[in-house]
Design a protein around this motif. Sequence first.
Motif, PDB file in Angstrom:
ATOM      1  N   CYS B 111      78.172  48.021  33.080  1.00  0.00           N
ATOM      2  CA  CYS B 111      79.105  47.601  34.135  1.00  0.00           C
ATOM      3  C   CYS B 111      78.985  48.511  35.350  1.00  0.00           C
ATOM      4  O   CYS B 111      79.057  48.046  36.491  1.00  0.00           O
ATOM      5  N   ALA B 112      78.790  49.822  35.106  1.00  0.00           N
ATOM      6  CA  ALA B 112      78.624  50.741  36.229  1.00  0.00           C
ATOM      7  C   ALA B 112      77.377  50.363  37.016  1.00  0.00           C
ATOM      8  O   ALA B 112      77.373  50.399  38.253  1.00  0.00           O
ATOM      9  N   LEU B 113      76.328  49.971  36.289  1.00  0.00           N
ATOM     10  CA  LEU B 113      75.092  49.554  36.950  1.00  0.00           C
ATOM     11  C   LEU B 113      75.363  48.358  37.858  1.00  0.00           C
ATOM     12  O   LEU B 113      74.978  48.356  39.037  1.00  0.00           O
ATOM     13  N   GLY B 114      76.027  47.353  37.311  1.00  0.00           N
ATOM     14  CA  GLY B 114      76.339  46.167  38.103  1.00  0.00           C
ATOM     15  C   GLY B 114      77.173  46.509  39.317  1.00  0.00           C
ATOM     16  O   GLY B 114      76.912  46.043  40.429  1.00  0.00           O
ATOM     17  N   TRP B 115      78.170  47.361  39.105  1.00  0.00           N
ATOM     18  CA  TRP B 115      79.078  47.724  40.186  1.00  0.00           C
ATOM     19  C   TRP B 115      78.336  48.465  41.293  1.00  0.00           C
ATOM     20  O   TRP B 115      78.478  48.174  42.478  1.00  0.00           O
ATOM     21  N   LEU B 116      77.494  49.435  40.897  1.00  0.00           N
ATOM     22  CA  LEU B 116      76.748  50.229  41.881  1.00  0.00           C
ATOM     23  C   LEU B 116      75.813  49.334  42.690  1.00  0.00           C
ATOM     24  O   LEU B 116      75.711  49.469  43.913  1.00  0.00           O
ATOM     25  N   VAL B 117      75.137  48.404  41.999  1.00  0.00           N
ATOM     26  CA  VAL B 117      74.217  47.511  42.702  1.00  0.00           C
ATOM     27  C   VAL B 117      74.991  46.652  43.694  1.00  0.00           C
ATOM     28  O   VAL B 117      74.563  46.433  44.825  1.00  0.00           O
ATOM     29  N   GLN B 118      76.164  46.238  43.288  1.00  0.00           N
ATOM     30  CA  GLN B 118      76.985  45.424  44.185  1.00  0.00           C
ATOM     31  C   GLN B 118      77.425  46.218  45.420  1.00  0.00           C
ATOM     32  O   GLN B 118      77.609  45.659  46.496  1.00  0.00           O
ATOM     33  N   GLN B 119      77.613  47.548  45.243  1.00  0.00           N
ATOM     34  CA  GLN B 119      77.997  48.388  46.383  1.00  0.00           C
ATOM     35  C   GLN B 119      76.800  48.695  47.277  1.00  0.00           C
ATOM     36  O   GLN B 119      76.939  49.405  48.267  1.00  0.00           O
ATOM     37  N   GLY B 120      75.605  48.209  46.920  1.00  0.00           N
ATOM     38  CA  GLY B 120      74.438  48.417  47.754  1.00  0.00           C
ATOM     39  C   GLY B 120      73.651  49.670  47.424  1.00  0.00           C
ATOM     40  O   GLY B 120      72.805  50.094  48.213  1.00  0.00           O
ATOM     41  N   ARG B 168      85.986  47.782  32.189  1.00  0.00           N
ATOM     42  CA  ARG B 168      86.742  46.624  32.669  1.00  0.00           C
ATOM     43  C   ARG B 168      87.306  46.886  34.054  1.00  0.00           C
ATOM     44  O   ARG B 168      87.449  45.966  34.865  1.00  0.00           O
ATOM     45  N   VAL B 169      87.646  48.158  34.348  1.00  0.00           N
ATOM     46  CA  VAL B 169      88.132  48.482  35.688  1.00  0.00           C
ATOM     47  C   VAL B 169      87.053  48.164  36.713  1.00  0.00           C
ATOM     48  O   VAL B 169      87.320  47.623  37.785  1.00  0.00           O
ATOM     49  N   LEU B 170      85.794  48.470  36.357  1.00  0.00           N
ATOM     50  CA  LEU B 170      84.698  48.302  37.313  1.00  0.00           C
ATOM     51  C   LEU B 170      84.392  46.834  37.619  1.00  0.00           C
ATOM     52  O   LEU B 170      84.197  46.471  38.765  1.00  0.00           O
ATOM     53  N   VAL B 171      84.332  46.000  36.582  1.00  0.00           N
ATOM     54  CA  VAL B 171      83.947  44.601  36.856  1.00  0.00           C
ATOM     55  C   VAL B 171      85.114  43.632  36.701  1.00  0.00           C
ATOM     56  O   VAL B 171      84.977  42.455  37.007  1.00  0.00           O
ATOM     57  N   GLU B 172      86.275  44.123  36.249  1.00  0.00           N
ATOM     58  CA  GLU B 172      87.430  43.270  35.987  1.00  0.00           C
ATOM     59  C   GLU B 172      86.990  42.052  35.181  1.00  0.00           C
ATOM     60  O   GLU B 172      86.207  42.228  34.265  1.00  0.00           O
ATOM     61  N   ASP B 173      87.430  40.844  35.513  1.00  0.00           N
ATOM     62  CA  ASP B 173      86.995  39.736  34.645  1.00  0.00           C
ATOM     63  C   ASP B 173      85.876  38.905  35.265  1.00  0.00           C
ATOM     64  O   ASP B 173      85.693  37.753  34.915  1.00  0.00           O
ATOM     65  N   ARG B 174      85.145  39.537  36.184  1.00  0.00           N
ATOM     66  CA  ARG B 174      84.008  38.810  36.774  1.00  0.00           C
ATOM     67  C   ARG B 174      82.757  39.072  35.938  1.00  0.00           C
ATOM     68  O   ARG B 174      82.770  39.808  34.970  1.00  0.00           O
ATOM     69  N   SER B 175      81.653  38.447  36.350  1.00  0.00           N
ATOM     70  CA  SER B 175      80.370  38.887  35.829  1.00  0.00           C
ATOM     71  C   SER B 175      79.457  39.100  37.032  1.00  0.00           C
ATOM     72  O   SER B 175      79.554  38.395  38.026  1.00  0.00           O
ATOM     73  N   ILE B 176      78.624  40.124  36.924  1.00  0.00           N
ATOM     74  CA  ILE B 176      77.763  40.500  38.048  1.00  0.00           C
ATOM     75  C   ILE B 176      76.335  40.175  37.666  1.00  0.00           C
ATOM     76  O   ILE B 176      75.872  40.558  36.591  1.00  0.00           O
ATOM     77  N   LYS B 177      75.644  39.450  38.523  1.00  0.00           N
ATOM     78  CA  LYS B 177      74.251  39.118  38.198  1.00  0.00           C
ATOM     79  C   LYS B 177      73.332  39.276  39.393  1.00  0.00           C
ATOM     80  O   LYS B 177      72.326  38.599  39.496  1.00  0.00           O
ATOM     81  N   GLU B 178      73.659  40.210  40.300  1.00  0.00           N
ATOM     82  CA  GLU B 178      72.815  40.366  41.491  1.00  0.00           C
ATOM     83  C   GLU B 178      71.780  41.462  41.285  1.00  0.00           C
ATOM     84  O   GLU B 178      71.712  42.406  42.062  1.00  0.00           O
ATOM     85  N   PHE B 179      71.006  41.365  40.228  1.00  0.00           N
ATOM     86  CA  PHE B 179      69.993  42.380  39.992  1.00  0.00           C
ATOM     87  C   PHE B 179      68.671  41.955  40.624  1.00  0.00           C
ATOM     88  O   PHE B 179      68.379  40.760  40.695  1.00  0.00           O
ATOM     89  N   PRO B 180      67.858  42.948  41.073  1.00  0.00           N
ATOM     90  CA  PRO B 180      66.546  42.591  41.610  1.00  0.00           C
ATOM     91  C   PRO B 180      65.687  41.943  40.526  1.00  0.00           C
ATOM     92  O   PRO B 180      65.868  42.203  39.336  1.00  0.00           O
ATOM     93  N   ALA B 181      64.729  41.115  40.995  1.00  0.00           N
ATOM     94  CA  ALA B 181      63.909  40.344  40.048  1.00  0.00           C
ATOM     95  C   ALA B 181      63.094  41.261  39.142  1.00  0.00           C
ATOM     96  O   ALA B 181      62.937  40.976  37.957  1.00  0.00           O
ATOM     97  N   TRP B 182      62.612  42.377  39.686  1.00  0.00           N
ATOM     98  CA  TRP B 182      61.754  43.248  38.872  1.00  0.00           C
ATOM     99  C   TRP B 182      62.520  43.844  37.704  1.00  0.00           C
ATOM    100  O   TRP B 182      61.977  44.087  36.636  1.00  0.00           O
ATOM    101  N   PHE B 183      63.836  44.069  37.918  1.00  0.00           N
ATOM    102  CA  PHE B 183      64.658  44.659  36.860  1.00  0.00           C
ATOM    103  C   PHE B 183      64.815  43.684  35.699  1.00  0.00           C
ATOM    104  O   PHE B 183      64.653  44.055  34.523  1.00  0.00           O
ATOM    105  N   GLY B 266      70.291  39.984  32.226  1.00  0.00           N
ATOM    106  CA  GLY B 266      70.287  39.681  33.652  1.00  0.00           C
ATOM    107  C   GLY B 266      71.680  39.543  34.231  1.00  0.00           C
ATOM    108  O   GLY B 266      71.861  39.130  35.368  1.00  0.00           O
ATOM    109  N   THR B 267      72.696  39.878  33.441  1.00  0.00           N
ATOM    110  CA  THR B 267      74.071  39.779  33.926  1.00  0.00           C
ATOM    111  C   THR B 267      74.928  40.774  33.151  1.00  0.00           C
ATOM    112  O   THR B 267      74.608  41.104  32.018  1.00  0.00           O
ATOM    113  N   VAL B 268      75.997  41.293  33.779  1.00  0.00           N
ATOM    114  CA  VAL B 268      76.876  42.185  33.034  1.00  0.00           C
ATOM    115  C   VAL B 268      78.305  41.661  33.044  1.00  0.00           C
ATOM    116  O   VAL B 268      78.750  41.039  34.011  1.00  0.00           O
TER     117      VAL B 268
END
Lengths: 324, 356
Positions: B111-120, B168-183, B266-268
Amino acid sequence: MRLRAETRREGVLLLLIVLVLFGFSLVIENYLSARLFNRVSASVAILAILAIGQTLVVLTRNIDLSVGSIVGFTAYFVGQQLSLDNDIHPLVAVLMAVGLGAALGAFNGVLVAFCRVPAIIVTLGTLALFRTILVEYSDAQTILTVNLPQWLIDLPRLNVVSYERLHLRVVVAVMLGVAVLFQLLLRYSSFGRRLYAIGSSPEAARNAGFPTRRLVFTAFVLCGALAGLTGFLFLARFGNITVIAGIGQELKSVAAVVVGGINIFGGSGSVLGAVLGASLIDLLENSLIRSLQISEFLRDALLGMLILAAVAVDSVLMRRRRDR
Amino acid sequence: MNARMDERGSRSPNPPDPMESSRAGPAPAAARLAAALGARVRSWEGFLAVLLLCIIAMNALTSPSFLTAENQVNLFALSIEKVIVALIMTFVILNAEIDLSVASMMGLSACALGWLVQQGVPMPVAILACLFIGMLGGAFNGFWITVVGLPSLVVTLAMLIGFRGLARVLVEDRSIKEFPAWFEALGQQPLVGPFPLSLIIFFALLVLAVVVLRYSGFGRQVYVIGINLEVARYSGINVARVKMLLFTTSGFLSALAGILFAARLGTVRGDMGLGFELDIITIVLLGGVSIFGGAGSVYGVILSILIVLYLRNGMSLSNITGHLQTGVIGVLLILSAMIPNVRSFLAHVVRPGRLR
């Protein structure tokens, strides 16, 4: 005046609960109300009964991780029977839940006490096993509130006594009854004292001629029976029961026991401590949800820290006392 | 006060002692070999190996696709996160401790990974940050256990709840899937030959685990602490340092497993890896590692990993659902703990005349 270690622990917990109430009353408007008592006491009751059962097992230096699955299983099974036949007598329904829970607890007990498999392994296995049997048995059906008899739906709102808007729910009265019964049993009966003895030193208990196997077995059966009773209350409270009912309750019950000052390696702790531990955890959960400054999602993170803090304080206090 | 004083859980008898066979006198080499083999089979690892062969034979007979390379790689890749963490859990349980927070740490790092990627935050930086979070979380566990002196069962139970809450604080009830293709490609596609990155990491860690546990001084220290804490202290082992290192590594590898999990899916989500700790502990205990510490080997755990994976795969191939699979594994866990006791019980009954 020297107080007993258990009494001191209970005093600290009570103080913590008062502090939590005071703290939140500063943050939330109209926090200290009859509604708070009514709501929190009803949800504490469910966790506390489970924690009392867990206490019996933990006192003997064992652990029961399968209680969550037992709660789910009994809630579903009794719910199904009541949906099929609305005329089942309430007492029969309760006995059915308690009996089923005791039977599942006996399964754990046989494996732990007579087959000598470590409790953590047995109950880790039955945690998965009981849940699997439930999933297979239920065929992914859900118990619906509409099919349940009316007396069960009314049960959570039923009061024993009311003072103005302050209600003492039946559920809470049941919990108090169970707590008093087991507090007396542990404190004054030879059965209770022997559970402590086994937890303090299994070897010494055996050498003293206690039937340790039978006692450990009985602790597991009682824990299962109380989990069954919890399952029944769970059914009454939520009405809609799916196959995932009660998942995670085992961890909450262990958390309540640990916060309540029951030594995880057995031999010390009290039922009152477990009830206070369950109250503190549930009160915090409920209050954190209502407090607007704290996200709903932060609740678990804080709960984890609270458990650590409670245990650390306890351990430091106990060490200082020993050193003196 | 001490659960590990109760030694009845220790199974997995040591491999035959070389002194023992030399004391047996000038027996023919073949007989000695047979005796050694017999002892091996009667050991826990031997039992697991026989069980594994049965499962392989059964799977191969019921499903022709079982033995294909594709299926083999696939069945590993599907559980690779649990299997990686099982390696370090072996060390922790051998040390007579337990880490219940591993699955929550997996969720937190993903989740931290997803959150950090979302923050750019750039991907490589985010990955390093997550690994650091893992070490930090593990060291936090270690602090309460070694410095404050709390039981690890309680500490890691609290952090099971705590780490999950942070996730859960980091992603709440969403799911994050904005990872680069290579990852995602790294998590899903083969890197070398048919093997994806996660499998290569696992094999490297496996070799490392075997070498450290069997051939290094640190590995011996882990055993000694697990067998008898007092003896370890008096013989000058820095117990706190060993435990601290184990819990920090446990956090680190759990974070790594969480990142690999995120790459594979591919999603968290906040509930990633929920309940995995039970599967991981099951694998380790089934491998013959005593819950009271000090007894067991990596080889047993390797066999148990294969047994659990093949059993699940075989059941999937014959259309048995996930829930029933979990139940079967649960029964296997209980049986595996019972068999050594039943054997000693039978030995008692069969030879009642032999006192001691």
